[in-house]
Scaffold this motif. Sequence first.
Motif, PDB file in Angstrom:
ATOM      1  N   ILE A  98       0.849  -1.204   0.000  1.00 51.87           N
ATOM      2  CA  ILE A  98       0.000   0.000   0.000  1.00 51.87           C
ATOM      3  C   ILE A  98       0.876   1.243   0.000  1.00 51.87           C
ATOM      4  N   THR A  99       0.422   2.270  -0.693  1.00 54.25           N
ATOM      5  CA  THR A  99       1.182   3.513  -0.806  1.00 54.25           C
ATOM      6  C   THR A  99       1.444   4.143   0.554  1.00 54.25           C
ATOM      7  N   THR A 100       2.615   4.749   0.686  1.00 57.47           N
ATOM      8  CA  THR A 100       2.972   5.454   1.918  1.00 57.47           C
ATOM      9  C   THR A 100       2.709   6.947   1.804  1.00 57.47           C
ATOM     10  N   ARG A 101       2.005   7.348   0.761  1.00 56.87           N
ATOM     11  CA  ARG A 101       1.708   8.775   0.551  1.00 56.87           C
ATOM     12  C   ARG A 101       0.930   9.358   1.730  1.00 56.87           C
ATOM     13  N   VAL A 102       1.287  10.591   2.103  1.00 53.83           N
ATOM     14  CA  VAL A 102       0.607  11.291   3.188  1.00 53.83           C
ATOM     15  C   VAL A 102      -0.438  12.225   2.580  1.00 53.83           C
ATOM     16  N   PHE A 103      -1.692  12.027   2.904  1.00 54.70           N
ATOM     17  CA  PHE A 103      -2.776  12.843   2.381  1.00 54.70           C
ATOM     18  C   PHE A 103      -3.015  14.051   3.294  1.00 54.70           C
ATOM     19  N   PHE A 104      -3.360  15.196   2.660  1.00 52.20           N
ATOM     20  CA  PHE A 104      -3.633  16.446   3.383  1.00 52.20           C
ATOM     21  C   PHE A 104      -2.472  16.820   4.295  1.00 52.20           C
ATOM     22  N   GLN A 105      -1.258  16.669   3.763  1.00 48.12           N
ATOM     23  CA  GLN A 105      -0.060  16.917   4.568  1.00 48.12           C
ATOM     24  C   GLN A 105      -0.015  18.365   5.042  1.00 48.12           C
ATOM     25  N   GLY A 106       0.334  18.527   6.309  1.00 52.54           N
ATOM     26  CA  GLY A 106       0.437  19.853   6.881  1.00 52.54           C
ATOM     27  C   GLY A 106      -0.846  20.393   7.467  1.00 52.54           C
ATOM     28  N   THR A 107      -1.934  19.630   7.377  1.00 51.87           N
ATOM     29  CA  THR A 107      -3.217  20.061   7.947  1.00 51.87           C
ATOM     30  C   THR A 107      -3.574  19.149   9.110  1.00 51.87           C
ATOM     31  N   LYS A 108      -4.645  19.535   9.813  1.00 51.33           N
ATOM     32  CA  LYS A 108      -5.059  18.704  10.941  1.00 51.33           C
ATOM     33  C   LYS A 108      -5.719  17.405  10.477  1.00 51.33           C
ATOM     34  N   TRP A 109      -6.033  17.314   9.163  1.00 49.46           N
ATOM     35  CA  TRP A 109      -6.642  16.109   8.610  1.00 49.46           C
ATOM     36  C   TRP A 109      -5.602  15.151   8.029  1.00 49.46           C
ATOM     37  N   GLU A 110      -4.343  15.424   8.272  1.00 51.30           N
ATOM     38  CA  GLU A 110      -3.259  14.628   7.694  1.00 51.30           C
ATOM     39  C   GLU A 110      -3.363  13.154   8.107  1.00 51.30           C
ATOM     40  N   PHE A 111      -3.219  12.251   7.118  1.00 50.17           N
ATOM     41  CA  PHE A 111      -3.229  10.824   7.415  1.00 50.17           C
ATOM     42  C   PHE A 111      -2.538  10.063   6.296  1.00 50.17           C
ATOM     43  N   THR A 112      -2.187   8.819   6.556  1.00 49.72           N
ATOM     44  CA  THR A 112      -1.591   7.940   5.562  1.00 49.72           C
ATOM     45  C   THR A 112      -2.201   6.548   5.685  1.00 49.72           C
ATOM     46  N   LEU A 113      -2.331   5.862   4.575  1.00 45.91           N
ATOM     47  CA  LEU A 113      -2.875   4.508   4.578  1.00 45.91           C
ATOM     48  C   LEU A 113      -1.856   3.482   5.052  1.00 45.91           C
ATOM     49  N   ASN A 114      -0.582   3.874   5.056  1.00 47.25           N
ATOM     50  CA  ASN A 114       0.479   2.929   5.411  1.00 47.25           C
ATOM     51  C   ASN A 114       1.481   3.609   6.333  1.00 47.25           C
TER      52      ASN A 114
END
Length: 744
Positions: A98-114
Amino acid sequence: MMGEFEEEREVKMDYFPTKVEEKEVECSIKQVELTVLKTDDPNMPVLTFRMWVLGLAACILLSFINQFMWYRQNPMLITSICAQIAVVPLGHLMARTITTRVFFQGTKWEFTLNPGPFNVKEHVLITIFANAGAGSVYATHILSAVKLFYKRKLSLLPAILIMLTTQLLGFGWAGLFRKYLVEPSEMWWPGNLVQVSIFRALHDHEKRAKGGINRTQGFLIILCCAAAYCVLPTYLFIMTTSFSWLCWIKPKSVLVNQLGSGTQALGIGSFAIDWSTISSYLGSPLASPWFATANVAAGFVIMMYVLMPICYWFDVLKAKSFPIFSQSLFKGDGSVYDIKTIVSSNFELDKAAYASDGPLYLSTFFAMTYGLGFATLSATIVHVLIFNGREIWGQVKGAFGGSEKMDIHMKLMKAYKQVPNWWFHILLVLNIVLTVFTCEYYKESLQLPWWGVLLACALAFFFTLPVGVIQATTNQQPGLNIITEYIIGYLYPGRPVANMLFKVYGYISMTQALNFIMDFKLGHYMKIPPRSMFMAQTVGTVVSVAVYTGTAWWMMESIPHICDKSQLPPDSPWTCSFDRTFYSASVIWGLVGPRRIFGNLGYYSHVNWFFLAGAIAPCLIWLAHKAFPKQNWIRLINMPVLLGATMMMPPASAVNFISWIIVGFLSGYIFFRYRPKLWERYNYILSGGLDAGTAFMTILIFFCLQYVTNISLDWWGNHSDDVMCPLAKCPTAKGIVVDGCPVF
């Protein structure tokens, strides 16, 4: 090899880097001290994408399989250990792909699937999800009894509400009593140590000693061997599930059959070399501490080999007119009672028909089992007050600001936000309100009034703590099912559905509470954030209820004549043994009522003296302990466990108990005492491997060779105990006529 097992080993426990001083790590329970790690990493990710995917998948799959297998003649419960093992390679695969990409980086909604490697805390939460689907929803017995045995209509919506409320009601009691049943180190919940050992085996990076094996390798070897061996008792040589060799000596003798049959009588000399037979009713004997196993063994011997022979051969309670061991309901002439003839059109007892057909009789063993249930209930209350009253009072004082002693595990758990008590309180109130609404709105079909719901909740509240103390220290749970049936049977007789509902709300809400508390203790040992545990338990419970209800409803609608032996083909597996026992209990306590069986209108009124005997028994042990304070073994006599040892009989039989006791003695006494290093390293791993290997192969054989193709082997070794001991079920009173039995 024995020396290699006991060699010093270097273990790298890199997933729990936080350490504590040695003087703080001592645990009062030796088994916990040897098994549970005393380190933690509070920053380890827990609520990950792969945890949700694998946890929900495990919950759904186990719920479907367990309900599907529940209606079989030999139902098999797939435990969460199977999912606990199966998800490991899937978790590592997801971590790598699974991708290690960080979604919404730098915001309070930041998360990653891996968030990184698959870790042990994710694994624990997945197992908690699996636990929700690994048991059974007791309320499905109500659906089966009403629709399949009583042949009455029940719509889907009230069925769903019953299933949901019975499962969630226990959260309230769990929240009220978790401080007393989770936090104290003395409440150690022995069954959890099996899963803790498996987690360590699957996640410890242990260096293999030269010429030896590490925990993971040992676990996989045991699993594969158990799976391979399972083909023998499940398919090739069914007789291994019960060797009743005494019957072979004189197969045409009723006496010899009664002495030797392991499934239908006393089972003298019978044994099994099948893990599912050994662990099916009392759980794994490897997880039971020796003093608890010894109490079960003593209770079994007293009941099966002292009380029963005396009662039967002296014809106590017309014992010889019925089989020596049976859960069926009889007339006075020894014939099986036709219940349909005494049910009125409004689904209540037809008193005129009952008077015409005559009173209902039980086998003496069945009646004695109920008597021991009465004794166990009173013994549980008195035992906890005498032996645990001071500790409980100390915990109560601690809850209101007094000082309390914390072990190392409690200290480590202080790093996490606790679940507020008001979460549990709100959930409890909402469930009680929904339950009352359901029973009142569907009163015509459910029969239970609002005051019955509140009384059932009061019983569950009263007994959760004392029963929890017993289970947390002995791995055995005295049941409330008998007392709940007894009370509502007197207060509201002649209504079987009301009786079943009262039992489920009064008994199962307590059982569910203890299951939740046991999971909390597992999370406590594995250092899981309590709020994450709460989330996994609630979501898993709701999902499992939906799957259990849907599966049960689909099977009842799609399988012709399911549970009806009179219309099923002879080789059909859908005979519903557990549901049939539940149905018989609803007739005894609900339809006919305890007054006509155990009261002034019944034949078994003397059985009520067991209440008094059960209350006196713990007092005698306490007095003996005071008189001989240096004899520490006296304090280990646990009367609730001893008296309640045989409450699972029937449907459990002598061969289940004999085999369980033998294995429990070898593990809990011989190896724990004389080979402690070997026991520490492999005992719980062996238990988990046997469970998982047996479960995997049983499912594979069932779907590949029985369900799809119906391929079977017909030879001498595949004959069941019923065939080898055909006369064990015969009555021996003069003049009683039963097909296939001699007339005396």
